[in-house]
Design an enzyme around this catalytic site. Structure first.
Site, short mmCIF file in Angstrom:
data_model
loop_
_atom_site.label_atom_id
_atom_site.label_comp_id
_atom_site.label_asym_id
_atom_site.label_seq_id
_atom_site.Cartn_x
_atom_site.Cartn_y
_atom_site.Cartn_z
N ARG A 112 -1.24 -2.25 -18.70
CA ARG A 112 -2.67 -1.63 -18.46
C ARG A 112 -2.51 -0.54 -17.45
NH1 ARG A 112 -6.79 -2.87 -21.26
NH2 ARG A 112 -5.51 -4.60 -22.48
N GLU A 116 -0.30 4.91 -0.51
CA GLU A 116 -1.24 6.14 -0.86
C GLU A 116 -0.25 7.42 -0.60
OE1 GLU A 116 -4.45 6.29 1.77
OE2 GLU A 116 -5.75 4.73 0.53
N TYR A 119 0.77 -1.31 0.01
CA TYR A 119 -0.10 0.04 0.00
C TYR A 119 0.90 1.15 0.06
CZ TYR A 119 -5.22 0.18 -0.01
OH TYR A 119 -6.35 0.05 -0.42
N ASP A 151 -5.19 13.86 -25.45
CA ASP A 151 -5.29 12.48 -25.01
C ASP A 151 -4.46 11.79 -26.10
OD1 ASP A 151 -5.91 9.68 -24.37
OD2 ASP A 151 -8.12 10.24 -24.01
N LYS A 186 -1.20 0.75 -25.25
CA LYS A 186 -1.63 0.42 -26.63
C LYS A 186 -0.25 0.57 -27.28
CE LYS A 186 -6.08 2.57 -26.14
NZ LYS A 186 -6.16 2.90 -24.85
N THR A 231 -2.60 6.35 -22.27
CA THR A 231 -2.55 5.02 -21.74
C THR A 231 -1.15 4.51 -21.96
OG1 THR A 231 -3.52 4.06 -23.81
CG2 THR A 231 -5.09 4.41 -22.15
C1 LIG Z 1 -8.29 7.94 -26.69
C2 LIG Z 1 -8.57 7.16 -25.44
N1 LIG Z 1 -8.38 7.77 -24.24
C3 LIG Z 1 -8.84 6.77 -23.02
C4 LIG Z 1 -9.15 5.51 -23.16
C5 LIG Z 1 -9.33 4.79 -22.05
O1 LIG Z 1 -8.20 3.86 -21.39
P1 LIG Z 1 -8.68 2.86 -20.57
O2 LIG Z 1 -9.43 1.79 -21.23
O3 LIG Z 1 -7.34 2.58 -20.11
O4 LIG Z 1 -9.46 3.69 -19.63
C6 LIG Z 1 -8.96 4.89 -24.55
C7 LIG Z 1 -8.99 3.52 -24.59
O5 LIG Z 1 -9.44 2.99 -25.50
C8 LIG Z 1 -8.80 5.89 -25.51
O6 LIG Z 1 -8.68 5.13 -26.69
#
Ligand SMILES: Cc1ncc(COP(=O)(O)O)c(C=O)c1O
Length: 426
Positions: free
Chosen positions: A228, A49, A47, A193, A222, A219
């Site tokens: 993950r 935090e 843990y 993002d 990918k 993320t």
């Molecule tokens: C552009 C984008 N942002 C955020 C996410 C979310 O990621 P997670 O599935 O890890 O929550 C995805 C997932 O496919 C995504 O394509």
């Protein structure tokens, strides 16, 4: 304790499925053994935090080291001045940004979900659309590319506090500079993002949004080929008005707001085993081999897109600049839905996902499109000379999706091909 054969049998079956098939889901990849090892390590027991050096639990001195290494490697990878590696997922990274930058009900602007956007960019069934006022921009019907004129028009008219670039099914480069300019004009925060193309960006094959945006989320699983999870970065810290003034008159910098938004705002204890695996993956992404891998991902995607076009398929925007492509099935098979196509391909051990295409005439459950990506097969060592063959196999299935005999024949060819690309040693 007795071994849980029920679950371990399932894990073995999933391993076999991954080994035998052609994995074309654009958001998936295969991590290295050392990333997997870090994830399955004793760090899961801890843990922690809080943040390195400022924890709410004792005994964090060792995981402080791995989390600090993860932060530093990520900053180095993208040239960021600040990073948080604790988000459990991409959606939670985005949620933390919303929490740091907006108040409930505030307006923000993101790419329409059915035009390639992500749920967490304003879908009415997601926190983003439920708690905030979501506005959306589209891609153009004529060329499938982001409609920047529309984005600017909506931004000037509605003055959202946050503008989001980034997508789940968009195969083209972004004009970050143009979005940053309109964000500056209206005093909005610009967030990118980059979850999908993060690996290509790390390899310098696409523009680096950390140079243009106030905040970048990603993320890690990918194209980046890590465990993950999610992460947040900033290219620079922002004084007022991006900070909040405390009752004592202190200005809280955006980085501090984001840290508090992740923990304790939207998450509890960090997953230190996953954070260590992120550190390993970021270390891998800093190597020259990773750059070569990403170059191959891109070449494979471009070659695959061309192979689809050569077979008479319509690709949204006519091709790809990154690792993915969106096929509009209506071009070649007007009566075939994405749902039926996905099911037939999965039966032939070719894994992909149905996807809405921009201006789709079908629902999200049926769809007219399929999304394909090359990160996973490229990790297995598949090169561009096999792309036409893979498209041929896909085309054979889609030409006769109801025939079990047709599917069985393709499945045999798929399994035979993938035997040449070993995946797991165990
Ligand atoms: C552009 C984008 N942002 C955020 C996410 C979310 O990621 P997670 O599935 O890890 O929550 C995805 C997932 O496919 C995504 O394509």
């Amino acid at each position: 304790m007795k071994r849980d054969t029920e679950i371990f049998d399932i894990i073995r079956r999933e391993r076999d499925r991954q080994m035998q098939g052609i994995e074309l889901i654009a958001s998936e990849n295969f991590v290295s053994d050392q990333v997997m090892e870090a994830m399955g390590s004793v760090l899961t027991n801890k843990y922690a935090e809080g943040y390195p050096g400022k924890r709410y639990y004792g005994g964090c001195q060792v995981v402080d080291e791995s989390e600090t290494i993860a932060i530093n490697r990520l900053k180095e990878l993208y040239g960021a001045c600040w990073a948080n590696v604790q988000p459990h997922s991409g959606a939670q990274a985005n949620m933390a940004v919303f929490m740091a930058c907006l108040n409930a009900g505030d307006k923000f602007l993101g790419l329409n979900l059915s035009h390639g956007g992500h749920l967490s960019h304003g879908s009415p069934v997601n926190f983003s659309g439920l708690m905030f006022k979501a506005l959306e921009y589209n891609v153009k019907e004529s060329d499938g590319r982001v409609d920047y004129d529309q984005l600017e028009r909506i931004a000037r008219q509605e003055r959202p506090k946050l503008i989001i670039a980034g997508a789940s099914a968009y195969s083209r480069e972004w004009d970050y500079q143009r979005i940053r300019s309109v964000a500056d004009e209206i005093g909005a925060i610009f967030m990118v993002d980059m979850a999908h193309p993060a690996g290509l960006i790390a390899a310098g094959l696409l523009l680096n949004p950390v140079k243009y945006a106030h905040i970048v989320t990603t993320t890690t699983h990918k194209t980046l080929r890590g465990p993950r999870g999610g992460a947040i970065m900033m290219g620079q810290d922002f004084p007022n008005p991006w900070g909040k003034t405390t009752p004592k008159g202190e200005v809280k910098m955006m980085s501090a707001l984001l840290d508090s938004a992740v923990f304790p705002g939207v998450q509890g204890g960090p997953l230190e085993h996953v954070i260590a695996a992120k550190a390993v993956a970021f270390g891998e992404a800093l190597t020259p081999e990773f750059k070569l891998y990403q170059q191959q991902v891109k070449v494979n995607a471009a070659t695959m897109a061309q192979a689809f076009i050569d077979k008479g398929y319509h690709i949204i925007s006519g091709g790809t600049d990154n690792h993915c492509m969106l096929v509009d099935l209506r071009g070649k098979f007007p009566d075939l839905t994405g749902k039926v196509a996905e099911k037939a391909l999965v039966a032939a051990d070719i894994t992909t996902n149905k996807n809405m295409v921009p201006f789709d005439t079908r629902s999200a459950f049926q769809t007219s499109g399929l999304r394909f990506g090359t990160p996973a097969i490229t990790t297995r060592g598949v090169k561009q000379d096999r792309m036409a063959y893979i498209v041929e196999l896909i085309d054979t299935v889609l030409s006769n999706p109801e025939s079990d005999a047709n599917i069985a024949k393709v499945k045999e060819q798929v399994n035979k091909m993938m035997k040449q690309y070993p995946l797991f040693a165990w």
